[in-house]
Design a protein around this motif. Structure first.
Motif, mmCIF file in Angstrom:
data_model
loop_
_atom_site.group_PDB
_atom_site.id
_atom_site.type_symbol
_atom_site.label_atom_id
_atom_site.label_comp_id
_atom_site.label_asym_id
_atom_site.label_seq_id
_atom_site.Cartn_x
_atom_site.Cartn_y
_atom_site.Cartn_z
ATOM 1 N N SER A 1 0.805 -1.223 0.000
ATOM 2 C CA SER A 1 0.000 0.000 0.000
ATOM 3 C C SER A 1 0.837 1.273 0.000
ATOM 4 C CB SER A 1 -0.972 0.014 1.200
ATOM 5 O OG SER A 1 -2.010 0.941 0.999
ATOM 6 N N THR B 1 -9.980 1.281 -1.269
ATOM 7 C CA THR B 1 -10.854 1.497 -0.117
ATOM 8 C C THR B 1 -10.256 0.869 1.133
ATOM 9 O OG1 THR B 1 -12.129 -0.548 -0.382
ATOM 10 C CG2 THR B 1 -12.859 1.372 -1.658
ATOM 11 N N LYS B 2 -10.781 1.248 2.291
ATOM 12 C CA LYS B 2 -10.301 0.681 3.553
ATOM 13 C C LYS B 2 -10.478 -0.829 3.576
ATOM 14 C CE LYS B 2 -11.057 4.803 6.423
ATOM 15 N NZ LYS B 2 -11.785 5.371 7.582
ATOM 16 N N GLN B 3 -11.623 -1.302 3.095
ATOM 17 C CA GLN B 3 -11.866 -2.748 3.092
ATOM 18 C C GLN B 3 -10.928 -3.454 2.129
ATOM 19 O OE1 GLN B 3 -14.030 -4.584 5.173
ATOM 20 N NE2 GLN B 3 -12.664 -6.136 4.327
ATOM 21 N N LYS C 1 -7.978 -2.508 1.327
ATOM 22 C CA LYS C 1 -6.652 -2.510 1.949
ATOM 23 C C LYS C 1 -6.532 -3.656 2.940
ATOM 24 C CE LYS C 1 -3.288 0.589 4.172
ATOM 25 N NZ LYS C 1 -3.009 1.976 4.605
ATOM 26 N N GLN C 2 -7.557 -3.873 3.743
ATOM 27 C CA GLN C 2 -7.542 -4.985 4.696
ATOM 28 C C GLN C 2 -7.444 -6.320 3.969
ATOM 29 O OE1 GLN C 2 -10.944 -4.631 7.296
ATOM 30 N NE2 GLN C 2 -10.391 -2.570 7.943
ATOM 31 N N GLU D 1 -5.796 5.741 11.814
ATOM 32 C CA GLU D 1 -5.553 4.476 11.111
ATOM 33 C C GLU D 1 -4.506 3.645 11.848
ATOM 34 O OE1 GLU D 1 -4.351 2.604 6.752
ATOM 35 O OE2 GLU D 1 -4.631 4.780 6.949
ATOM 36 N N THR E 1 -5.294 -0.253 13.373
ATOM 37 C CA THR E 1 -4.729 -1.293 12.512
ATOM 38 C C THR E 1 -3.880 -2.240 13.352
ATOM 39 O OG1 THR E 1 -4.647 0.237 10.628
ATOM 40 C CG2 THR E 1 -3.284 -1.738 10.492
#
Length: 291
Positions: A44, A54-56, A58-59, A90, A94
Motif C-alpha cells: 500500500s 478502499t479501507k476494506q 486494503k484490509q 488508522e 490497525t
C-alpha cells in the motif's frame, strides 16, 4: 534494523478487467518475490495505488499478502497522508503486530513548512507502536522535506528508524548519509540511483522495478552493500533502459505493463491513471524479450 536492509519492493495492486483487486495475481507476485531474493515487501505504497484503494480493500490486500508470504519476509505497511489526525486514527485501528515498520509519506498537497513536517511525524511517532520509515517524495507531494528536518526527526524519536528518500537528488542523499545517526537507515526510493546510494553507505532500496526482476535487482543491491562496484554496475547497466521505460508515463502503469508481459498480472490501473500506451508497451516487450 536488518529487516529493512537490502531490496524491498513496493508491491503493485493488481486489478482484473472489472477493476476489482486480483488476489490471485497478487499472490503470484508475492510468491515470485519471496522465491527470488527480495528482502522485504511493502504494501500500500504509491505503487500500490493506495489513494484509490478502499479501507476494506486494503484490509483484504494485507490478508492476501500475509497468506502468500507465510511469514517468510518482513512486511512494511504504508500508512500516511496529509490529514495527521486520520493517519493517527488508522495507526491506532490497525493490527500492526505482523509488520516490521510502517512507511509514512510526507504530507502531500498541503505543502507544510519544515516545522509542519516535523510536528506531523512527531505526532505519528507518539502513537505508533512499531518502527517508522519516513517517505520523502517531493515530486508527488509538491514539497521537499529537507535533510535537516529528516535528521532532526531521526535524532529526536527512537521509533523513526529510516527514510525512504525519493527526491532523485544525489546531494540530498549525501547530506543524509554524512550526518545521520549510526542506527538510522537511508533507503533509496529512486531505482536509478539505488546502487549509488548503497555504495555510498545507504541501506538499500524500496524498488518498483525490483518486483519484476527480483533475482538480479536484489543481487545488484547486495553487491553494492558489499562495496563490489564493478560487479554491481554490470547488473545496473542492464536495468537502465527498463528503469527509464517504466517511469516514462506514470507509475504504476509502466511496471504493470512489465508484469503483464511476464504473465504476472494485467496492466489495469484505476483512474485517474490510465494504462501504458501501445508504443511504450511494445518497447517494454522488446526489452523483456532481449533480457
Amino acid at each position: 534494523m536488518n529487516a529493512l536492509t537490502g531490496t524491498g519492493v513496493a508491491l503493485v495492486t493488481p486489478f482484473n478487467s472489472e477493476l476489482h483487486v486480483d488476489h490471485e495475481a497478487l499472490t503470484n507476485i508475492v510468491r515470485y518475490n519471496v522465491d527470488n531474493g527480495t528482502n522485504y515487501l511493502v504494501i500500500s505504497g504509491t505503487t500500490g495505488e493506495s489513494v484509490t484503494i478502499t479501507k476494506q480493500e486494503k484490509q483484504n490486500i494485507i490478508a492476501t499478502v500475509k497468506k502468500a508470504n507465510n511469514g517468510k519476509l518482513p512486511l512494511v505497511l504504508g500508512i500516511g497522508g496529509n490529514n495527521t489526525a486520520a493517519v493517527i486514527d488508522e495507526i491506532k485501528n490497525t493490527d500492526l503486530s505482523d509488520f516490521a515498520a510502517i512507511l509514512s509519506v510526507a504530507p502531500y498537497y498541503s505543502k507544510p513548512t519544515q516545522e509542519g513536517f516535523y510536528q506531523h511525524f512527531k505526532a505519528i511517532s507518539q502513537v505508533c507502536p512499531i518502527p517508522i520509515i519516513l517517505y520523502n517524495v517531493p515530486g508527488r507531494t509538491a514539497k521537499n522535506m529537507l535533510p535537516k528536518t529528516t535528521l532532526r526527526l531521526a535524532n529526536d524519536f527512537e521509533n523513526i528508524v529510516a527514510v525512504k528518500e525519493a527526491g532523485n537528488n544525489q546531494q540530498q542523499y549525501l547530506d543524509l548519509l554524512s550526518n545521520k545517526p549510526d542506527n538510522f537507515l537511508v533507503i533509496s526510493g529512486d531505482d536509478d540511483l539505488a546502487l549509488g546510494v548503497a555504495l555510498a553507505g545507504g541501506s538499500g532500496v524500496i524498488s518498483v522495478l525490483g518486483q519484476a526482476f527480483p533475482k538480479d535487482f536484489s543481487k545488484m543491491i547486495q553487491l553494492g552493500l558489499q562495496g563490489k562496484a564493478t560487479e554491481a554496475y554490470k547488473l545496473h547497466n542492464k536495468f537502465i533502459e527498463i528503469t527509464n521505460l517504466i517511469f516514462e508515463e506514470n507509475n504504476p502503469a509502466g511496471i504493470k505493463a512489465v508484469l503483464e508481459c511476464m504473465d504476472l498480472c494485467q496492466d489495469t490501473v484505476r483512474l485517474p491513471l490510465v494504462p501504458a500506451t501501445s508504443g511504450l508497451k511494445q518497447r517494454i516487450k522488446n526489452y523483456i524479450q532481449q533480457y
